[in-house]
Design a protein around this motif. Structure first.
Motif, short mmCIF file in Angstrom:
data_model
loop_
_atom_site.label_atom_id
_atom_site.label_comp_id
_atom_site.label_asym_id
_atom_site.label_seq_id
_atom_site.Cartn_x
_atom_site.Cartn_y
_atom_site.Cartn_z
N ARG A 115 5.76 -1.39 -7.14
CA ARG A 115 5.06 -0.23 -6.60
C ARG A 115 6.04 0.91 -6.28
O ARG A 115 5.73 2.09 -6.46
CB ARG A 115 4.29 -0.62 -5.34
N ALA A 116 7.23 0.55 -5.80
CA ALA A 116 8.25 1.58 -5.55
C ALA A 116 8.66 2.26 -6.85
O ALA A 116 8.80 3.49 -6.90
CB ALA A 116 9.47 0.95 -4.87
N GLU A 168 7.33 -9.54 -2.74
CA GLU A 168 8.53 -8.72 -2.88
C GLU A 168 8.59 -8.06 -4.26
O GLU A 168 8.95 -6.88 -4.39
CB GLU A 168 9.79 -9.55 -2.67
N MET A 169 8.20 -8.80 -5.29
CA MET A 169 8.21 -8.26 -6.65
C MET A 169 7.18 -7.14 -6.80
O MET A 169 7.43 -6.11 -7.44
CB MET A 169 7.92 -9.38 -7.65
N LEU A 170 6.03 -7.32 -6.17
CA LEU A 170 4.99 -6.30 -6.24
C LEU A 170 5.41 -5.04 -5.49
O LEU A 170 5.17 -3.92 -5.95
CB LEU A 170 3.67 -6.83 -5.68
N ILE A 171 6.04 -5.20 -4.33
CA ILE A 171 6.53 -4.04 -3.58
C ILE A 171 7.55 -3.26 -4.40
O ILE A 171 7.52 -2.03 -4.47
CB ILE A 171 7.14 -4.49 -2.23
N ALA A 172 8.48 -3.99 -5.04
CA ALA A 172 9.50 -3.33 -5.88
C ALA A 172 8.84 -2.59 -7.05
O ALA A 172 9.24 -1.46 -7.38
CB ALA A 172 10.50 -4.35 -6.39
N ALA A 198 6.77 -0.35 -14.96
CA ALA A 198 6.46 -0.74 -13.59
C ALA A 198 5.03 -1.27 -13.49
O ALA A 198 4.75 -2.18 -12.71
CB ALA A 198 6.65 0.44 -12.65
N SER A 199 4.12 -0.69 -14.27
CA SER A 199 2.73 -1.16 -14.26
C SER A 199 2.63 -2.60 -14.76
O SER A 199 1.90 -3.42 -14.18
CB SER A 199 1.86 -0.24 -15.13
N VAL A 200 3.35 -2.90 -15.83
CA VAL A 200 3.35 -4.28 -16.35
C VAL A 200 3.98 -5.24 -15.33
O VAL A 200 3.46 -6.34 -15.09
CB VAL A 200 4.12 -4.35 -17.69
N THR A 201 5.08 -4.81 -14.72
CA THR A 201 5.74 -5.64 -13.71
C THR A 201 4.81 -5.92 -12.53
O THR A 201 4.71 -7.05 -12.04
CB THR A 201 7.02 -4.95 -13.20
N ALA A 202 4.10 -4.88 -12.08
CA ALA A 202 3.17 -5.04 -10.96
C ALA A 202 2.01 -5.97 -11.34
O ALA A 202 1.59 -6.82 -10.55
CB ALA A 202 2.63 -3.69 -10.53
N PHE A 261 0.81 -1.21 0.00
CA PHE A 261 0.00 0.00 0.00
C PHE A 261 0.85 1.27 0.00
O PHE A 261 0.64 2.18 -0.79
CB PHE A 261 -0.90 0.03 1.24
N ASP A 262 1.83 1.32 0.92
CA ASP A 262 2.47 2.59 1.26
C ASP A 262 3.71 2.95 0.46
O ASP A 262 4.07 4.13 0.38
CB ASP A 262 2.84 2.59 2.75
N VAL A 263 4.40 1.97 -0.13
CA VAL A 263 5.70 2.28 -0.74
C VAL A 263 5.53 3.24 -1.93
O VAL A 263 6.42 4.06 -2.19
CB VAL A 263 6.42 0.98 -1.16
N TYR A 264 4.41 3.16 -2.61
CA TYR A 264 4.16 4.07 -3.74
C TYR A 264 4.15 5.52 -3.27
O TYR A 264 4.85 6.38 -3.83
CB TYR A 264 2.83 3.72 -4.40
N ALA A 265 3.37 5.79 -2.21
CA ALA A 265 3.27 7.17 -1.72
C ALA A 265 4.59 7.65 -1.14
O ALA A 265 4.96 8.83 -1.30
CB ALA A 265 2.17 7.26 -0.66
N PHE A 266 5.33 6.75 -0.48
CA PHE A 266 6.60 7.16 0.11
C PHE A 266 7.63 7.50 -0.97
O PHE A 266 8.36 8.49 -0.86
CB PHE A 266 7.15 6.06 1.02
N ALA A 267 7.73 6.66 -2.00
CA ALA A 267 8.67 6.94 -3.09
C ALA A 267 8.29 8.23 -3.81
O ALA A 267 9.16 9.05 -4.16
CB ALA A 267 8.70 5.77 -4.08
#
Length: 506
Positions: free
Chosen positions: A113-114, A107-111, A96-100, A59-65
């Protein structure tokens, strides 16, 4: 003898307005990605089995980055070109959208999202900086930024609804694939429609300020968000204090270094600093009200997530009218009085929330619509005012500071108003209630005790009423402050004459 260009020569034409529509695409997607996971988390949990900590980071890593890199990317855009950075960011956002979408582990989804957050940090200041450069006529720029502000507010509400619709028909990864066609369209049309702008004499890039800016922003935003979600702890207070300490070092470096990341030219006009401060208060009010209204719809009225998301779109209709109306009135009456009026309208919306009970759907929606209308009026006008006061070659840096202040304000709004509501909620809950139910309304609603749920809902509404009174006082006080800060702001500022030599690159 030097002749100033005529007003007509500064007015944007069909090409600029078409380019502006294209630039709304990344804005909508970045704002939608804040809320696009609201419905997808249950499906992601089943497929990827993230831990509780990993789920929070998803949830949060997107907003933090996004928050941590805004200042850096604004400065970079001024140096290498806003269009170039926009295209780089769009490529990163699409990949990044395709990767997500096809992530095979938490871990892959968090990366991914970052990386989406990194891409978002390039898109936000680049688009606003380009708007500042393309629309040199004061009235047209005000109209464009009014539409820009409304689209950003609407995108957040639209994200949760769009994700719900996609999940009705496709798998969870589809909520990320929405981004890909829009980014491809952006990559094709921007080089054709949008001219390049950059600072002709940017100086050296200050690498040390990159970690300093992130160290100043991230701990403060993290600590404030955790205060809102989990309440007080010394660790969270230490996080905020550490961010403020690093922020002091960062500001000191900007004031003394010759080629600073944030140019001192930006603050030569007092209007720019006032704009950042007022924009932060506006974000405080917007996010503070959203903290309560979303919980009210789901946990007090018992709506499902999709139903609550659809109802939450209703206030957006008022927002679509408020920003363009405010910019039109400001041309005649001046920005200062209209900004103050926007704060008064927002305060009135909070006053409406203070009157709600446990079965007040229309009152809550009305209050939310009034708050959103007033706040979007403020955001549109202070953004235009601050950008107009900044040198054209520093437009992306100026935009990044506005947006960073907005991140701080939003986090602080949730923390402060959320803490007021939580304190009242806990004091109203009986000592005999389970500890978890005394902490949050969600835990109380999850219990099977009907009497406890009724008490918890009443306690939450009581807390919301107190927080709404606090919001009313804050916004009415800020309205008075806005009048003092913006006294003398002209009704229609002369359109700035931006010298094209070296700054506009075909």
């Amino acid at each position: 003898m030097t002749h100033s260009p005529s007003t007509n020569s500064l007015r944007a034409g069909r090409r600029e307005w078409t380019a502006f529509v294209v630039l709304l695409l990344p804005l909508l997607l970045v704002s939608m990605d804040v809320s696009v996971l609201y419905f997808a988390i249950p499906s992601i949990t089943r497929e990827l089995d993230p831990s509780a900590t990993q789920q929070l980071w998803i949830f949060d890593v997107y907003a933090f980055a996004l928050a941590g890199l805004l200042i850096t990317m604004g400065s970079l855009g001024d140096r290498i070109g806003r269009r170039r950075l926009l295209l780089i960011g769009a490529t990163a956002f699409g990949l990044a959208s395709v990767t997500a979408a096809y992530a095979t582990s938490a871990e892959m989804l968090i990366a991914a999202r970052a990386l989406l957050g990194v891409g978002g940090a390039t898109l936000m200041p680049s688009t606003m900086g380009l708007v500042r450069n393309m629309f040199r006529d004061d009235k047209q720029r005000g109209q464009a930024i009014g539409i820009w502000s409304g689209a950003m507010a609407g995108g957040i509400a639209l994200g949760s609804v769009m994700s719900g619709v996609m999940l009705e028909h496709f798998w969870w990864g589809s909520v990320f694939l929405i981004n890909v066609p829009a980014m491809l369209l952006l990559l094709v049309l921007v080089p054709v429609l949008v001219p390049e702008f950059k600072d002709p004499a940017p100086g050296k890039f200050d690498l040390l300020s990159v970690p300093l800016s992130m160290g100043a922003v991230l701990p403060v935003v993290y600590g404030l968000k955790e205060f809102a979600a989990e309440g007080f702890s010394w660790a969270r207070l230490l996080s905020v204090a550490a961010g403020l300490a690093i922020g002091w070092v960062f500001v000191r470096r900007q004031r003394t270094k010759r080629d600073a990341m944030i140019s001192r030219e930006l603050f030569r006009d007092r209007v720019f600093g006032a704009g950042i401060s007022l924009n932060a208060v506006a974000a405080f009010a917007m996010m503070g009200s959203a903290y309560f209204t979303t919980q009210y719809l789901q946990s007090v009225l018992g709506m499902g997530t999709m139903e609550a998301a659809l109802w939450s779109l209703a206030p957006s209709l008022a927002v679509g009218i408020a920003a363009p109306t405010a910019t039109a009135v400001a041309v005649k009456k001046g920005k200062g009085p209209v900004i103050a009026t926007g704060f008064v309208i927002g305060g009135a919306g909070y006053g409406i929330l203070a009157l709600t009970g446990t079965d007040s759907l229309w009152l809550v929606l009305t209050g939310a619509a009034v708050i959103a209308s007033g706040i979007v009026m403020v955001m549109a006008l202070v953004s235009d005012m601050a950008l107009a006061s900044a040198p054209a070659e520093k437009a992306s840096s100026a935009a990044s500071l506005l947006e960073t202040g907005q991140e701080f304000g939003g986090a602080l709004g949730m923390a402060v108003l959320g803490s007021i509501g939580t304190a009242v909620y806990r004091s109203d809950m009986p000592d005999s209630a389970p500890p978890a139910a005394r902490e949050t309304l969600g835990a109380a609603v999850a219990s099977a005790d009907h009497a406890l749920v009724t008490t918890a809902r009443e306690a939450f509404v009581h807390g919301m009423q107190y927080a709404a009174v606090g919001g009313t006082v804050l916004l009415l006080g800020t309205a008075v402050l806005a009048v003092a800060l913006l006294r003398g702001t002209p009704a229609a500022e002369p359109a700035p004459v931006d010298a094209p030599e070296g700054e506009l690159v075909a």
